[in-house]
Scaffold this motif. Structure first.
Motif: not given
Lengths: 330, 134
Positions: B89, B105, B110
């Motif tokens: 992530t 995004y 994230k």
């Protein structure tokens, strides 16, 4: 043929196979699985163990801020110039309160981050007291099995007592800096005894000559060096004088190579490896025999009951331990 | 089996030496029980991606105050993907104008945290949205 064979390989064998081919993601995940006590990690290790024992393992220990990471950075450059492949394990302390850690040794080594032949992995101590982490021994095996020629192990910033590194490496470098206490310090047992090489780092500073003399005098008092190796003392000056620094690092690497040659030539490498293997076996026995018993005692509340008894002086720790031994080990 | 420890990398990509915020955040992550790999300033996206993979982190937190986030943040995501590590992530923070949020995004960032975000909120986001060792 390869594909047919791989059908007969277990998941652990496949993982081990990938690691041996140098796959970084598999290797770093296995190290993490060992750190996290994930079931199954040990069985991958079993498949890797036969392929270990080829790497040269160098340990660096010394006080926080002594310059261990910076030296490793410079030594990596030195050995990369000779086309050696490198692994490095960098240990930093875990908070005893939160279990968190800042692993910041990597900052000094970032110029090697993109080199595919240098694999750097940070480890947190997770409560281990000897200057390394419990997973360090297995992590060394992983890098070794990946085929790294040289593996560096950097301990946490150490004081006097953290000597665990000697059980895992071929050559121990104790990194000192001038200006840290009087000459009685040099008489003390512990970390100064495990050095194969002394490095006086930041040797452009005041007090370098005095420290050199103190270590030298300490060594003069030794009746017989184990294996006949008197640890050399290597001064390494400021990193901000690059030409001189490089020259000193070259001298240091010659001392390192000299120590290894000494071990090989005098048949001492075998003794070291035997000692390391014994330590590993001890650890494995402990985690295989003692750990499950302790876990069971905790789970069943037996530990708490024993503590209650001790607090009320109804029993003593020695009797309690004997009772447990009688129950489980006979 | 002991619980898996969350591993997070805090990195500053590009030519931006303002790392006070990143350091404070790294410290807070430590106090939240995470293992934090701090790589310091002036990192290239390539260094960050390679380090994230070697360190087996669950999250990369990028901090950028220089205005170069539109290039640097997506580049890290792209490099991770290239190396088959898109399970890591990537979140970002710093001086980031709101009109850039959607673009980031879309590029795979994230979460974005800008001035005014509390340390607790950032750590909570990580805890709630990241699976350790997935």
């Amino acid at each position: 043929m390869q594909r047919v064979l791989s059908c007969f390989m277990s998941r652990d064998m496949k993982k081990a196979d990938k690691i041996r081919k140098g796959d970084i993601r598999s290797a770093t995940r296995l190290i993490r699985d060992i750190e996290d006590n994930v079931p199954g990690a040990k069985s991958t290790m079993k498949h890797l163990f036969p392929f270990t024992g080829k790497a040269r393992v160098l340990g660096l220990t010394g006080a926080p801020g002594a310059g261990k990471s910076t030296l490793i950075d410079a030594l990596i450059s030195r050995y990369r110039a000779g086309e050696k492949t490198i692994g490095a394990l960098l240990v930093d302390p875990t908070s005893p309160f939160t279990g968190g850690a800042i692993l910041g040794d990597r900052i000094r080594l970032q110029r090697h981050a993109e080199d595919p032949d240098v694999f750097i992995r940070s480890l947190a101590t997770r409560g281990a007291l000897g200057g390394l982490s419990k997973a360090a021994g297995d992590a060394i095996h992983v890098l070794d099995a990946m085929g790294k020629d040289i593996v560096f192990v950097e301990t946490v910033g150490t004081g006097q007592q953290e000597v665990e590194v000697m059980n895992h490496v071929h050559t121990v470098l104790v990194v000192l800096v001038p200006g840290m206490g009087d000459d009685v310090q040099a008489l003390k047992a512990g970390i100064l005894e495990i050095a194969d090489i002394f490095v006086i780092n930041k040797a452009d500073r005041d007090g370098t000559g005095k420290l050199y003399t103190e270590i030298s005098n300490m060594l003069d008092m030794v009746q017989a060096f184990p294996g006949g190796w008197r640890p050399p003392i290597v001064n390494v000056g400021s990193v901000f004088q690059p030409a001189l620094f490089r020259e000193h690092v070259e001298q240091l690497s010659q001392a390192i190579d000299g120590h290894y040659e000494h071990l090989v030539k005098n048949d001492l490498l075998g003794d070291r490896i035997r000692r390391q293997t014994l330590v590993e076996l001890n650890e494995a026995l402990r985690s295989c025999i003692l750990a499950p018993i302790l876990e069971k005692l905790v789970k069943e509340g037996e530990i708490e009951r024993m503590v209650d008894k001790l607090l009320k002086k109804e029993s003593d720790p020695y009797t309690c331990a004997e009772e447990i031994a009688n129950k489980y080990l006979r | 089996m002991a619980e898996r420890k969350l591993r997070i990398m805090v990195a500053k990509p590009g030519l931006d030496g303002h790392d006070r915020g990143a350091r404070i955040l790294a410290r807070h992550f430590r106090d939240s029980g995470f293992e934090v790999i701090y790589t310091g300033c002036h990192q290239t996206p390539e260094q960050i991606a390679a380090s994230a993979i070697q360190e087996d982190v669950d999250v990369v937190g990028l901090s950028c105050l220089s205005g170069a986030h539109r290039y640097l943040f997506p580049k890290v995501v792209e490099l991770l993907k290239e190396k088959g590590a898109d399970d890591i992530t990537v979140i970002g923070g710093g001086i980031i104008p709101e009109q850039d949020f959607q673009m980031l995004y879309d590029a795979g960032i994230k979460a974005i945290f800008t001035p005014g975000s509390t340390l607790e909120a950032i750590a909570r986001w990580v805890r709630e949205n990241v699976t350790q060792g997935s």
